[in-house]
Design a protein around this motif. Structure first.
Motif, PDB file in Angstrom:
ATOM      1  N   THR A  23       0.682  -1.146   0.016  1.00  0.00           N
ATOM      2  CA  THR A  23      -0.048   0.048  -0.083  1.00  0.00           C
ATOM      3  C   THR A  23       0.995   1.231  -0.004  1.00  0.00           C
ATOM      4  O   THR A  23       2.025   1.398   0.472  1.00  0.00           O
ATOM      5  N   PHE A  24       0.397   2.210  -0.535  1.00  0.00           N
ATOM      6  CA  PHE A  24       0.999   3.589  -0.437  1.00  0.00           C
ATOM      7  C   PHE A  24       0.302   4.576   0.277  1.00  0.00           C
ATOM      8  O   PHE A  24      -0.563   4.359   0.344  1.00  0.00           O
ATOM      9  N   ASN A  25       1.157   5.379   1.007  1.00  0.00           N
ATOM     10  CA  ASN A  25       0.588   6.269   1.811  1.00  0.00           C
ATOM     11  C   ASN A  25       0.593   7.438   1.091  1.00  0.00           C
ATOM     12  O   ASN A  25       1.035   7.530  -0.156  1.00  0.00           O
ATOM     13  N   PRO A  26      -0.292   8.695   1.358  1.00  0.00           N
ATOM     14  CA  PRO A  26      -0.582   9.561   0.389  1.00  0.00           C
ATOM     15  C   PRO A  26       0.792  10.073  -0.185  1.00  0.00           C
ATOM     16  O   PRO A  26       1.766  10.486   0.418  1.00  0.00           O
ATOM     17  N   LEU A  27       0.719  10.272  -1.425  1.00  0.00           N
ATOM     18  CA  LEU A  27       1.953  10.780  -2.162  1.00  0.00           C
ATOM     19  C   LEU A  27       1.982  12.047  -2.514  1.00  0.00           C
ATOM     20  O   LEU A  27       0.776  12.758  -2.860  1.00  0.00           O
ATOM     21  N   ALA A  28       3.009  12.778  -2.533  1.00  0.00           N
ATOM     22  CA  ALA A  28       3.034  14.254  -2.948  1.00  0.00           C
ATOM     23  C   ALA A  28       3.661  14.369  -4.452  1.00  0.00           C
ATOM     24  O   ALA A  28       4.317  13.603  -4.608  1.00  0.00           O
ATOM     25  N   SER A  29       3.136  15.317  -4.895  1.00  0.00           N
ATOM     26  CA  SER A  29       3.575  15.350  -6.487  1.00  0.00           C
ATOM     27  C   SER A  29       3.884  16.894  -6.835  1.00  0.00           C
ATOM     28  O   SER A  29       3.264  17.796  -5.889  1.00  0.00           O
ATOM     29  N   THR A  30       4.534  17.235  -7.571  1.00  0.00           N
ATOM     30  CA  THR A  30       4.618  18.608  -8.469  1.00  0.00           C
ATOM     31  C   THR A  30       3.330  18.857  -8.959  1.00  0.00           C
ATOM     32  O   THR A  30       2.397  18.251  -9.036  1.00  0.00           O
ATOM     33  N   GLU A  31       3.238  20.226  -9.225  1.00  0.00           N
ATOM     34  CA  GLU A  31       1.835  20.691  -9.679  1.00  0.00           C
ATOM     35  C   GLU A  31       2.011  21.431 -11.069  1.00  0.00           C
ATOM     36  O   GLU A  31       1.308  22.267 -11.315  1.00  0.00           O
ATOM     37  N   LYS A  32       2.793  20.886 -11.872  1.00  0.00           N
ATOM     38  CA  LYS A  32       3.020  21.358 -13.325  1.00  0.00           C
ATOM     39  C   LYS A  32       1.759  20.929 -14.155  1.00  0.00           C
ATOM     40  O   LYS A  32       0.916  19.900 -13.651  1.00  0.00           O
ATOM     41  N   MET A  33       1.270  21.769 -15.186  1.00  0.00           N
ATOM     42  CA  MET A  33       0.220  21.408 -16.021  1.00  0.00           C
ATOM     43  C   MET A  33       1.058  21.112 -17.337  1.00  0.00           C
ATOM     44  O   MET A  33       1.854  21.827 -17.899  1.00  0.00           O
ATOM     45  N   CYS A  34       0.507  20.027 -18.045  1.00  0.00           N
ATOM     46  CA  CYS A  34       1.225  19.469 -19.297  1.00  0.00           C
ATOM     47  C   CYS A  34       0.088  19.509 -20.490  1.00  0.00           C
ATOM     48  O   CYS A  34      -1.009  19.288 -20.111  1.00  0.00           O
ATOM     49  N   ILE A  35       0.793  19.740 -21.522  1.00  0.00           N
ATOM     50  CA  ILE A  35      -0.250  19.506 -22.625  1.00  0.00           C
ATOM     51  C   ILE A  35      -0.362  18.229 -23.002  1.00  0.00           C
ATOM     52  O   ILE A  35      -1.653  17.827 -23.263  1.00  0.00           O
ATOM     53  N   SER A  36       0.663  17.126 -22.863  1.00  0.00           N
ATOM     54  CA  SER A  36       0.206  15.924 -23.388  1.00  0.00           C
ATOM     55  C   SER A  36       0.359  15.006 -21.968  1.00  0.00           C
ATOM     56  O   SER A  36       1.099  15.440 -20.708  1.00  0.00           O
ATOM     57  N   GLN A  37      -0.128  13.680 -21.950  1.00  0.00           N
ATOM     58  CA  GLN A  37       0.157  12.743 -20.905  1.00  0.00           C
ATOM     59  C   GLN A  37      -0.743  13.085 -19.761  1.00  0.00           C
ATOM     60  O   GLN A  37      -0.325  12.444 -18.580  1.00  0.00           O
ATOM     61  N   MET A  38      -1.488  13.957 -19.570  1.00  0.00           N
ATOM     62  CA  MET A  38      -2.274  14.097 -18.680  1.00  0.00           C
ATOM     63  C   MET A  38      -3.174  12.866 -18.239  1.00  0.00           C
ATOM     64  O   MET A  38      -3.677  12.618 -16.845  1.00  0.00           O
ATOM     65  N   ASP A  39      -3.647  12.475 -19.297  1.00  0.00           N
ATOM     66  CA  ASP A  39      -4.606  11.331 -19.060  1.00  0.00           C
ATOM     67  C   ASP A  39      -4.008   9.969 -18.459  1.00  0.00           C
ATOM     68  O   ASP A  39      -4.408   9.288 -17.651  1.00  0.00           O
ATOM     69  N   ILE A  40      -2.502   9.902 -18.880  1.00  0.00           N
ATOM     70  CA  ILE A  40      -1.578   8.728 -18.257  1.00  0.00           C
ATOM     71  C   ILE A  40      -1.374   9.044 -16.853  1.00  0.00           C
ATOM     72  O   ILE A  40      -1.527   8.068 -16.011  1.00  0.00           O
ATOM     73  N   GLU A  41      -1.210  10.572 -16.587  1.00  0.00           N
ATOM     74  CA  GLU A  41      -0.923  10.771 -15.200  1.00  0.00           C
ATOM     75  C   GLU A  41      -2.204  10.599 -14.250  1.00  0.00           C
ATOM     76  O   GLU A  41      -2.011  10.110 -13.191  1.00  0.00           O
ATOM     77  N   ALA A  42      -3.469  10.723 -14.718  1.00  0.00           N
ATOM     78  CA  ALA A  42      -4.533  10.634 -14.090  1.00  0.00           C
ATOM     79  C   ALA A  42      -4.632   9.113 -13.636  1.00  0.00           C
ATOM     80  O   ALA A  42      -4.935   8.636 -12.588  1.00  0.00           O
ATOM     81  N   ALA A  43      -4.459   8.328 -14.668  1.00  0.00           N
ATOM     82  CA  ALA A  43      -4.631   6.959 -14.575  1.00  0.00           C
ATOM     83  C   ALA A  43      -3.636   6.346 -13.638  1.00  0.00           C
ATOM     84  O   ALA A  43      -3.893   5.363 -12.837  1.00  0.00           O
ATOM     85  N   MET A  44      -2.413   6.797 -13.945  1.00  0.00           N
ATOM     86  CA  MET A  44      -1.229   6.203 -12.899  1.00  0.00           C
ATOM     87  C   MET A  44      -1.554   6.480 -11.519  1.00  0.00           C
ATOM     88  O   MET A  44      -1.355   5.680 -10.563  1.00  0.00           O
TER      89      MET A  44
END
Length: 269
Positions: free
Chosen positions: A212-233
């Motif tokens: 199990t993963f504990n809550p993960l922190a991520s950067t907050e960039k907006m990208c033109i491509s691969q946002m669908d992959i990011e959401a699915a990942m």
């Protein structure tokens, strides 16, 4: 006079019976001979040539096993019609004669010739395609079968200290446009990776095959491509409850043991 007539009739009857008996015996012998000839005429030989494409030399004591079987029944064991085993010497091709009863070959059934090369019980080569000699080329004098080398199974890669490249998410292949999503696990319980647009970091907990993963922190960039992959990942990591590793493949599963993502171990030069 009457006595002579009776004697003549008696002798004629005996002779008729003897002739009839001889006829029965001769007829019986003739039937057996015809039956044996018919049985012999239905036996045929399927000359099979087995080869492999690489230039490897087989270790001494290697054996070739060739089998002709009826594989019509999808949910049942194949019915073996003929098989041969020979010890191999020298390089391929190897020729084997499979004797079979042609009267038992049914037009609508499916048949296959399979071959395997073993050495001391270890499988070295095996045929991997369906080979039906009765439909592919009935005019060929020699039926050819190619066997493929069996790859040695690689040991399972460890979960930690491995660069895991994302291959599929929810059974959909990951198409990389800029940078590949990945994940890494550290021995101290920390994790980091790339979701498709943003980097992430955090911690995980593992016990046996539970992950199990504990809550993960991520950067907050907006990208033109691969946002669908990011959401699915991100959703796949959040749903992870178990994992399994098979060789160099990592599979993340949810609490219902359904795969949510697969990864491949990747090595940097």
């Amino acid at each position: 006079m009457a006595s002579d007539t009776f004697s003549s009739l008696k002798n004629a009857s005996i002779c008729s019976l003897m002739l009839l008996g001889s006829s029965v015996v001769l007829t019986g012998c003739g039937d057996n001979s015809s039956t044996q000839q018919a049985e012999q005429s239905t036996m045929k030989n399927l000359t099979t040539e087995v080869t492999y494409l690489d230039r490897s030399m087989l270790p001494p004591g290697s054996v070739l096993k060739v089998q002709l079987a009826d594989v019509s029944k999808m949910d049942a064991k194949a019915d073996v019609i003929s098989e041969q085993e020979i010890e191999l010497n020298g390089a391929p091709p190897y020729t084997v004669a499979l004797e079979y009863d042609d009267s038992k070959i049914v037009d609508r059934h499916r048949y296959s010739v399979s071959a395997r090369i073993e050495n001391q019980g270890k499988l070295l080569y095996i045929s991997t395609t369906h080979n039906n000699p009765f439909v592919e080329d009935e005019t060929a004098e020699v039926y050819k079968v190619t066997v493929s080398k069996v790859s040695a199974k690689k040991p399972d890669v460890t979960l930690v200290n491995t660069y895991w490249k994302a291959i599929t998410i929810n059974d959909e292949a990951v198409t990389v446009e800029t940078k590949e999503p990945f994940i890494q696990f550290k021995e101290d319980g920390s994790t980091n990776g790339f979701l498709g647009c943003n980097n992430f970091s955090g911690s995980y907990e593992v016990s046996g095959q539970t992950l199990t993963f504990n809550p993960l922190a991520s950067t907050e960039k907006m990208c033109i491509s691969q946002m669908d992959i990011e959401a699915a990942m991100s959703a796949a990591l959040a749903a992870t409850a178990q994992f399994t590793i098979n060789g160099e493949k990592l599979i993340l599963l949810d609490d219902s043991s359904e795969p949510v993502a697969t990864f491949a171990a990747t090595y940097m030069n």
